[in-house]
Design an enzyme around this catalytic site. Structure first.
Site, PDB file in Angstrom:
ATOM      1  CG  ASP A   1     -19.484  -5.744-142.670  1.00  6.96           C
ATOM      2  OD1 ASP A   1     -20.743  -5.496-142.701  1.00  6.96           O
ATOM      3  OD2 ASP A   1     -18.516  -5.457-142.757  1.00  6.96           O
TER       4      ASP A   1
ATOM      5  CE  LYS B   1     -24.904  -4.174-137.050  1.00  8.38           C
ATOM      6  NZ  LYS B   1     -23.646  -4.774-137.424  1.00  8.38           N
TER       7      LYS B   1
ATOM      8  N   GLY C   1     -25.041  -1.938-144.804  1.00 12.00           N
ATOM      9  CA  GLY C   1     -25.567  -2.922-145.690  1.00 12.00           C
ATOM     10  C   GLY C   1     -26.272  -4.188-145.015  1.00 12.00           C
ATOM     11  CG  HIS C   2     -28.549  -4.238-141.961  1.00  8.17           C
ATOM     12  ND1 HIS C   2     -29.260  -3.538-141.102  1.00  8.17           N
ATOM     13  CD2 HIS C   2     -27.280  -4.063-141.608  1.00  8.17           C
ATOM     14  CE1 HIS C   2     -28.588  -2.911-140.221  1.00  8.17           C
ATOM     15  NE2 HIS C   2     -27.351  -3.292-140.443  1.00  8.17           N
TER      16      HIS C   2
ATOM     17  CD  GLN D   1     -22.282   1.875-139.743  1.00  3.65           C
ATOM     18  OE1 GLN D   1     -22.890   2.561-138.709  1.00  3.65           O
ATOM     19  NE2 GLN D   1     -22.680   1.767-141.056  1.00  3.65           N
TER      20      GLN D   1
HETATM   21  P1  IMP Z   1     -17.767   5.724-143.318  1.00  5.70           P
HETATM   22  O1  IMP Z   1     -18.750   5.140-142.460  1.00  5.70           O
HETATM   23  O2  IMP Z   1     -18.084   5.662-144.658  1.00  5.70           O
HETATM   24  O3  IMP Z   1     -17.485   7.146-143.023  1.00  5.70           O
HETATM   25  O4  IMP Z   1     -16.647   4.731-143.260  1.00  5.70           O
HETATM   26  C1  IMP Z   1     -15.804   4.743-142.297  1.00  5.70           C
HETATM   27  C2  IMP Z   1     -15.067   3.351-141.747  1.00  5.70           C
HETATM   28  O5  IMP Z   1     -16.391   2.323-141.438  1.00  5.70           O
HETATM   29  C3  IMP Z   1     -14.629   2.670-142.879  1.00  5.70           C
HETATM   30  O6  IMP Z   1     -13.433   1.962-142.497  1.00  5.70           O
HETATM   31  C4  IMP Z   1     -15.660   1.645-143.458  1.00  5.70           C
HETATM   32  O7  IMP Z   1     -15.244   0.661-144.325  1.00  5.70           O
HETATM   33  C5  IMP Z   1     -16.435   1.464-142.300  1.00  5.70           C
HETATM   34  N1  IMP Z   1     -17.792   1.140-142.322  1.00  5.70           N
HETATM   35  C6  IMP Z   1     -18.859   1.796-142.472  1.00  5.70           C
HETATM   36  N2  IMP Z   1     -20.004   1.304-142.498  1.00  5.70           N
HETATM   37  C7  IMP Z   1     -19.812  -0.062-142.366  1.00  5.70           C
HETATM   38  C8  IMP Z   1     -20.469  -1.189-142.510  1.00  5.70           C
HETATM   39  O8  IMP Z   1     -21.861  -1.340-142.199  1.00  5.70           O
HETATM   40  N3  IMP Z   1     -19.919  -2.537-141.984  1.00  5.70           N
HETATM   41  C9  IMP Z   1     -18.429  -2.401-142.108  1.00  5.70           C
HETATM   42  N4  IMP Z   1     -17.870  -1.512-141.965  1.00  5.70           N
HETATM   43  C10 IMP Z   1     -18.332  -0.163-142.286  1.00  5.70           C
END
Ligand code: IMP
Length: 437
Positions: free
Chosen positions: A13, A16, A40-41, A224
């Site tokens: 977040d 990007k 989520g972009h 991420q």
């Molecule tokens: P998962 O990717 O859904 O398995 O989540 C694993 C961890 O990564 C959790 O703490 C989520 O909140 C975090 N996470 C996954 N995708 C994002 C993102 O796009 N932005 C910020 N945190 C993310």
């Protein structure tokens, strides 16, 4: 003519989406290489807000081509929804979107397993996932029972793999629904999905290598952030892929010697969604300010993001493991109106001072941040040129550069393109990393 990887240097977040969209103007191809629709972009285009989860944000730029690489896990039903959403907004994607035939598919049972793992975890062990089935889909890939796009589209292989997976996962899945119902759910949209996606699916590694041979410009867009990397992040509170620049080669089939430049995107402070250690997290009025002014809510789940001061130890580490050449700093304007701003320069652990990231979760949880304090500013940082920034904001930026040992080439102070200061024009030339080699 060159290749550029854009990575997040914190916990995701960092903004990007805006940076990639801005640079996409100069690019021919924009490529996603890991993660899935957990990302989520958010991009403002034509005064409209777009939140994209799977399709690279470059798709909003007319004539640009986008690739979903083999390292991405694709929920085909969600992908179709995103394609339909883009079409409703009159964005033509035909001939502009390419999906790897080797990317792994997320099916409804992966989402059930994601929820199940979280439910059975103790409070201390919960990850706070997006519940999109990301971890279980990557687990299947590594266990060698995953279903890839090419397998999904082949009846014989697909049904054999589906039945094997359902049989193996039955004990868990029946906590949610009868296994036949889950099978029906998997099959419900398959025909429609195959019909809709076939025209986009190909061997994207051959395509990309051809494009690079032709000396076209390519942006590889990470999802991420570094601290969520399964190898280099705050394990186990991470995602299940490699957002690191190194993940780009594995997730696309482009060799390391074909990557020219690496751009790190960094927020002017720190945020994190989900569970896990966060040494500079704030629970006071300053934290509230960052959350409210920064509108810090997850683009995928809508969850409030945890907010804290800038952590120079995290960013310095991130620059090292990614090989970042220059930084793009976002959301500077969120700090406007603060009396003072703090930067974490190291951690205290028991009687020791650490200036490096520890790997052990036992240590990470107990770190106390060591801060330097700087005077804040009331003036707005929404200016056109660097020289117009107030002296305290300039001092803050200079201190960050000094502490993380990397130059800031771009500053963003808002979501629109116009709210950007280019400090170093070389950021617009994708080959800036070649000079540094
Ligand atoms: P998962 O990717 O859904 O398995 O989540 C694993 C961890 O990564 C959790 O703490 C989520 O909140 C975090 N996470 C996954 N995708 C994002 C993102 O796009 N932005 C910020 N945190 C993310």
């Amino acid at each position: 003519m060159a290749t550029l990887v854009v990575v997040g240097t914190q916990w995701g977040d960092e903004g990007k989406g805006k940076i990639v969209h801005l640079l996409a103007e100069k690019s021919n191809y924009i490529v996603r290489y890991q993660g899935g629709n957990n990302a989520g972009h958010t991009v403002i285009f034509d005064n409209k807000e777009f939140i994209l989860h799977l399709v690279p944000s470059g798709i909003l730029e007319p004539n640009k081509k986008c690739i979903i690489g083999n390292g991405v896990v694709v929920d085909p039903v969600e992908l179709i929804q995103e394609i339909e959403f883009l079409e409703q907004k009159d964005i033509n994607i035909n001939g502009r979107l390419f999906i790897s035939d080797a990317c792994h598919i997320i099916l409804p049972y992966h989402k059930f397993i994601d929820v199940w793992i979280e439910q059975k975890s103790t409070k201390k062990n919960k990850i706070g996932t997006t519940k999109k089935g990301i971890g279980p889909a990557y687990a299947d890939k590594v266990e060698r029972v995953g279903i890839r796009m090419a397998d999904y589209m082949n009846d014989d292989i697909f049904f054999e793999l589906l039945d094997r997976n359902l049989a193996e996962k039955k004990v868990i899945l029946e906590n949610f629904k009868n296994i036949d119902k889950i099978r029906e759910e998997v099959l419900k949209d398959r025909e429609k999905v195959i019909k809709r996606l076939t025209c986009f699916v190909c061997n994207t590694s051959f395509l990309l290598n051809q494009v690079i041979r032709e000396k076209q410009n390519v942006i590889f867009e990470s999802a991420q952030g570094t601290m969520l990397d399964v190898d280099f992040g705050t394990y186990p509170f991470v995602t299940s892929s490699n957002p690191l620049s190194g993940g780009c080669c594995i997730g696309t089939g482009v060799a390391p010697n074909k990557i020219d430049s690496i751009l790190g995107v960094v927020k002017a402070y720190t945020t994190r969604v989900g569970e896990g250690p966060f040494p500079t997290e704030l629970f006071d009025e300053y934290g509230k300010h960052l959350s409210q002014k920064g509108q810090e809510f997850g683009a995928t789940t809508g969850r409030p993001r945890r907010c804290g001061w800038f952590d120079a130890v995290v960013v310095r580490y991130s620059i090292m493991v990614n090989g970042v050449n220059v930084l793009a700093l976002t959301k500077l304007d969120v700090l406007d109106g603060l009396e003072e701003v703090k930067i974490c320069t190291g951690y205290k652990y028991k009687d020791k001072i650490l200036d490096q990231m520890p790997s052990s979760r036992a240590i990470f949880e107990k770190l106390e941040p060591i801060y330097i304090k700087m005077t804040g500013w009331n003036e707005s940082t929404k200016v056109k040129f660097y020289d117009e920034l107030n002296d305290n904001a300039k001092a803050y930026l200079k201190k960050l550069e000094e502490l993380v040992e990397c130059k800031i080439a771009l500053i963003s102070m808002g979501r629109s393109r116009e709210e950007t200061i280019i400090c170093d024009e070389k950021i617009l030339d994708f080959s800036f990393g070649k000079e540094a080699k």
